[in-house]
Scaffold this active site. Structure first.
Site, PDB file in Angstrom:
ATOM      1  N   ASP A   1      32.289 -15.830  -1.148  1.00  0.00           N
ATOM      2  CA  ASP A   1      31.116 -15.448  -0.356  1.00  0.00           C
ATOM      3  C   ASP A   1      31.499 -14.275   0.542  1.00  0.00           C
ATOM      4  O   ASP A   1      32.635 -13.796   0.486  1.00  0.00           O
ATOM      5  CB  ASP A   1      30.578 -16.626   0.455  1.00  0.00           C
ATOM      6  CG  ASP A   1      29.058 -16.548   0.614  1.00  0.00           C
ATOM      7  OD1 ASP A   1      28.584 -15.556   1.221  1.00  0.00           O
ATOM      8  OD2 ASP A   1      28.342 -17.443   0.139  1.00  0.00           O
TER       9      ASP A   1
ATOM     10  N   HIS B   1      17.631 -16.383  -8.055  1.00  0.00           N
ATOM     11  CA  HIS B   1      16.217 -16.424  -7.639  1.00  0.00           C
ATOM     12  C   HIS B   1      15.978 -15.649  -6.340  1.00  0.00           C
ATOM     13  O   HIS B   1      14.826 -15.447  -5.957  1.00  0.00           O
ATOM     14  CB  HIS B   1      15.722 -17.866  -7.540  1.00  0.00           C
ATOM     15  CG  HIS B   1      16.042 -18.552  -6.239  1.00  0.00           C
ATOM     16  ND1 HIS B   1      15.203 -19.482  -5.666  1.00  0.00           N
ATOM     17  CD2 HIS B   1      17.111 -18.455  -5.405  1.00  0.00           C
ATOM     18  CE1 HIS B   1      15.733 -19.925  -4.533  1.00  0.00           C
ATOM     19  NE2 HIS B   1      16.890 -19.318  -4.360  1.00  0.00           N
TER      20      HIS B   1
END
Length: 329
Positions: A197, A237
Site C-alpha cells: 500500500d 471498482h
C-alpha cells in the site's frame, strides 16, 4: 442524527451503563441541554438505534452496541462526512456537465463538494481525520462476514510452489487484514505473503510472522515478480476503465507462468440489480468517476488489459465475487 449521537458519545455511554439512564443523567454526562438531549434520544429510539424503558429513560440495545464499535463509527463518519457532501453536490454537478458520462477522477461531484482539484484519495490523505474514518470503515467492512477463502480454492494454489516464490501479494491491501487472513487460513505456508500500500499506510500494517509490508503505488511497475497470486480487494471498482487497465497491466507484467490475478469485487447481473449495489455504483460514479461492473463490463475491461477471466466464484450476497484472471496469451 446517528452522527450527532456519535459526536455526543451517546452510544458508548448507554452501552457501558448496563441499564437505563434518565434524560437528565445522560445530558449531564454528555454536557448538552436536557431538552435537546431528550429530543435527540426520542428520535434515536424511534429508529431503534437505542431502547426506551419508560418516560424519559433510555438504554442500549443491539444496534446501540454495534454503533459503539470503532469500525461502525468509522463507517458512519465516512458516509456522513466524506460521502454525504458528494451526494448533495451530485445533482448540480450533473446539471452543470449536461448529464454526460463521468470519466475523470479529477472532474466529479467530489471536486465540486470540497472545492478542490485533487482526486478523492489524494484529498483524503491530506485530511488525516477524514482518512482515519475511511480506514477504520475499510478495516471493519467485512468483519464477521463470510470470507472469500471459504469459496475460492486458495489452499490448492499453495501447492507446488518454488522455494523462493512469493505466494500471495495483496495489492492496495491497507494494513494487511487480507494478507494476515491468508496466513491464518494456511498457517503451514512457508512462502512469503506480502501486503502493499501507500507509504503513509505501511507503517501501520499489522505485524504477523510470514507477512511482509511493502510500500507500493499500483500505478507503477509491480516490483514483486512471479508470485502465485496477485490479489486486489475493492481496488478496481474505485477507478474508471482507463486507470483500471493501467493497474491491471502493471500487475500483468509481473506474472509468472503459474501466476493468477484475483479481483475481489462485485459482479453485477445484467438486469434486476440489488439496491445496495446500485447505491455503491452511484457513490463510485459521483466521487471517483468509477463504477460497479456487470460480468459483461468485467469481460470488456479485462480484454482491454490483455487478460481473460477464467473463473468467477461468488461468495457472498450481493454479488461479492472473486474473478480469477490470466493473460490472454
Amino acid at each position: 442524527m446517528v452522527r450527532i449521537g456519535l459526536d455526543l458519545d451517546l452510544f458508548n455511554i448507554l452501552s457501558q451503563e448496563g441499564g437505563s439512564l434518565s434524560v437528565a443523567e445522560i445530558a449531564a454526562k454528555v454536557g448538552a441541554a436536557p431538552t435537546l438531549t431528550g429530543r435527540i434520544l426520542r428520535y434515536l429510539n424511534s429508529v431503534r438505534a437505542i431502547g426506551e424503558t419508560s418516560k424519559d429513560h433510555f438504554e442500549a440495545n443491539n444496534i446501540t452496541r454495534s454503533l459503539s464499535d470503532p469500525g461502525v463509527r468509522g463507517a458512519i463518519y465516512h458516509n456522513s462526512w466524506n460521502v454525504g457532501p458528494i451526494a448533495l453536490a451530485f445533482p448540480e454537478f450533473l446539471k452543470k456537465h449536461k448529464y454526460q458520462d463521468i470519466t475523470s477522477p479529477t472532474t466529479t461531484a467530489f471536486q465540486l463538494a470540497y472545492n478542490t482539484e485533487l482526486p478523492a484519495f489524494l484529498w483524503l490523505q491530506s485530511e488525516p481525520e477524514h482518512y482515519s474514518h475511511f480506514n477504520r470503515y475499510m478495516q471493519a467492512e467485512q468483519q464477521g462476514l463470510q470470507s472469500w477463502m471459504e469459496t475460492y480454492p486458495i489452499e490448492e494454489k499453495s501447492h507446488d510452489l518454488e522455494p523462493e516464490q512469493i505466494f500471495f501479494v495483496d495489492i492496495g491491501g491497507g494494513i494487511g487484514h487480507q494478507a494476515v487472513g491468508v496466513k491464518q487460513w494456511i498457517p503451514q505456508i512457508e512462502n512469503q505473503i506480502i501486503v502493499q500500500d501507500q507509504e503513509v499506510v505501511i507503517p501501520h500494517a499489522i505485524q504477523q510472522e510470514g507477512v511482509k509490508a511493502m510500500a507500493y503505488d499500483f500505478f507503477q511497475p509491480q516490483p514483486v515478480k512471479g508470485a502465485r497470486i496477485y490479489y486486489m480487494r475493492s481496488i478496481i471498482h474505485d477507478w474508471p476503465d482507463e486507470k483500471a487497465v493501467e493497474i491491471l497491466k502493471n500487475t500483468m507484467d509481473a506474472l509468472g507462468p503459474d501466476s493468477v490475478i484475483l479481483i475481489d469485487d462485485r459482479v453485477l447481473p445484467n438486469a434486476g440489480v440489488h439496491w445496495y449495489a446500485t447505491v455503491l455504483d452511484m457513490t463510485m460514479m459521483s466521487g471517483l468517476a468509477a463504477q460497479e461492473r456487470t460480468e459483461e463490463q468485467w469481460n470488456n475491461l479485462m480484454e482491454k488489459a490483455g487478460l481473460k477471466i477464467q473463473n468467477v466464484w461468488t461468495y457472498r450476497h450481493p454479488y461479492h465475487s472473486i474473478l480469477e484472471c490470466v493473460p490472454v496469451n
